[in-house]
Design a protein around this motif. Sequence first.
Motif, mmCIF file in Angstrom:
data_model
loop_
_atom_site.group_PDB
_atom_site.id
_atom_site.type_symbol
_atom_site.label_atom_id
_atom_site.label_comp_id
_atom_site.label_asym_id
_atom_site.label_seq_id
_atom_site.Cartn_x
_atom_site.Cartn_y
_atom_site.Cartn_z
ATOM 1 N N LEU A 110 0.861 -1.174 -0.023
ATOM 2 C CA LEU A 110 -0.195 -0.077 -0.017
ATOM 3 C C LEU A 110 0.944 1.191 -0.027
ATOM 4 O O LEU A 110 0.555 2.179 -0.689
ATOM 5 C CB LEU A 110 -0.879 -0.018 0.997
ATOM 6 N N ARG A 111 1.764 1.121 0.700
ATOM 7 C CA ARG A 111 2.681 2.468 0.694
ATOM 8 C C ARG A 111 3.260 2.774 -0.511
ATOM 9 O O ARG A 111 3.604 3.810 -0.999
ATOM 10 C CB ARG A 111 3.937 2.227 1.867
ATOM 11 N N THR B 176 0.792 3.968 -3.056
ATOM 12 C CA THR B 176 0.495 5.322 -2.947
ATOM 13 C C THR B 176 1.480 6.334 -3.291
ATOM 14 O O THR B 176 1.156 7.370 -3.828
ATOM 15 C CB THR B 176 -0.040 5.317 -1.441
ATOM 16 N N GLU C 35 0.951 6.527 -7.070
ATOM 17 C CA GLU C 35 -0.151 6.892 -7.770
ATOM 18 C C GLU C 35 -0.432 8.222 -7.033
ATOM 19 O O GLU C 35 -1.462 8.760 -7.754
ATOM 20 C CB GLU C 35 -1.589 5.988 -6.934
ATOM 21 N N HIS D 77 -2.097 8.920 -4.033
ATOM 22 C CA HIS D 77 -3.346 8.966 -3.280
ATOM 23 C C HIS D 77 -3.969 7.354 -2.977
ATOM 24 O O HIS D 77 -3.590 6.757 -4.074
ATOM 25 C CB HIS D 77 -4.577 9.977 -3.376
ATOM 26 N N PRO D 78 -4.269 6.970 -1.953
ATOM 27 C CA PRO D 78 -4.381 5.569 -1.661
ATOM 28 C C PRO D 78 -5.931 5.114 -2.125
ATOM 29 O O PRO D 78 -6.443 3.786 -2.035
ATOM 30 C CB PRO D 78 -4.506 5.323 -0.258
ATOM 31 N N ASP D 79 -6.831 5.953 -2.736
ATOM 32 C CA ASP D 79 -8.279 5.526 -2.719
ATOM 33 C C ASP D 79 -8.401 4.614 -3.872
ATOM 34 O O ASP D 79 -9.390 3.591 -3.610
ATOM 35 C CB ASP D 79 -9.365 6.794 -2.689
ATOM 36 N N ALA E 186 -6.052 0.918 -2.897
ATOM 37 C CA ALA E 186 -6.315 0.131 -1.611
ATOM 38 C C ALA E 186 -7.281 -0.735 -2.062
ATOM 39 O O ALA E 186 -6.980 -2.319 -2.013
ATOM 40 C CB ALA E 186 -6.933 1.131 -0.601
ATOM 41 N N ALA F 226 -9.681 4.333 3.135
ATOM 42 C CA ALA F 226 -8.112 4.600 3.002
ATOM 43 C C ALA F 226 -7.990 5.976 3.664
ATOM 44 O O ALA F 226 -8.709 6.954 3.448
ATOM 45 C CB ALA F 226 -7.570 4.514 1.542
ATOM 46 N N PRO G 297 0.122 5.550 4.663
ATOM 47 C CA PRO G 297 -1.119 5.187 4.307
ATOM 48 C C PRO G 297 -1.632 3.950 4.750
ATOM 49 O O PRO G 297 -1.030 3.148 5.301
ATOM 50 C CB PRO G 297 -1.169 5.001 2.718
ATOM 51 N N TYR H 68 -5.529 1.691 5.666
ATOM 52 C CA TYR H 68 -6.783 1.162 4.922
ATOM 53 C C TYR H 68 -7.385 0.221 6.035
ATOM 54 O O TYR H 68 -7.018 -0.598 6.652
ATOM 55 C CB TYR H 68 -6.539 0.324 3.449
#
Length: 325
Positions: free
Chosen positions: A136-137, A140, A143, A145-147, A150, A160, A167, A169
């Motif tokens: 996830l890190r 993110t 990208e 942002h994590p939305d 995730a 997220a 980040p 989730y």
Amino acid sequence: MRSAPPSPAAVPGRAVAVRVPATSANLGPGFDTLGLALSLYDELVVEALGEGELRVEVTGPGADQVPRDASNLVVRAIAYAFEAVGRRMPGIALSTRIVIPHGRGLGSSGAAVVAGLLAARGLLAGDVEFGPSLLLRLATELEGHPDNVAPALFGGLTIAWMDENGPQYKKLLVHRGVSPVVFVPESTMPTRISRELTPLQVTREDAVFNVSRSALLIAALTQSPELLLAATDDKLHQNYRAQAMPDTDALVRRLRQEGFAAVLSGAGPSVLVLADGPGRRLEAARLAASVTNTPWEAQMLAVDFKGGTVREYTEAARQPASHAT
């Protein structure tokens, strides 16, 4: 003192198959926070070659727009992962079949990032462990942002957020009565342009409005689908983006007038309807065909609960042990 060189790359000839779902972010009020994985998948095969080699093959809609060199987003994500864990980047043979439409608000760039990271995970299996937090890190960081990344990684409905540790989730299971349908136009909308239309500040009233709807949306998606129409109302981003997507805005408004929980999918221009049953999806599709001059492709989808997967790949046996996230 010179730093030690990176450890050896993956063994040439090792190959993995990757499958990553499309995603829809925001879901109305959950701006940059909520995301949903959908049963529409990009599939890739990645093979480690001798260092310095690169072969990229892409098929599917929009394939002619995808780079075949080191700027390819999947290749960049693989390289990013290898560097992050101190391994030399091997040569790469990448074969991609695109299904997730690009520039339509269905998480195509997030899927490419996740695909590259999962490919690296598979190529380095047994050497380096890529846990959920690391994946996830890295996703993110690539990208922004994590939305979207995730749900692409973990499946289902994800909340997220960012804190001092990076980040985070939470994955939630979606009520089985929720039936998504996505209306996809031929036109595209770059996420960067769509984000520029949203204001940097909003009123307290609008902020409170969205906080209440976001909380209600979690309850609607996990327990009470009959509340989806009220729960998907939004005052933070959709009205501002409407000026750049008039046909999308017209479809969202008309669907909502008829009682459908319709929202902008991600940054648009696709429209997501969270119906409370399969029959309602068909009603929404009939209505969409009559609202605007834009031809909408109706994609009747399910919620993906697994997220991205990676497994060892051989031509002879395509079902060996899995390394799914």
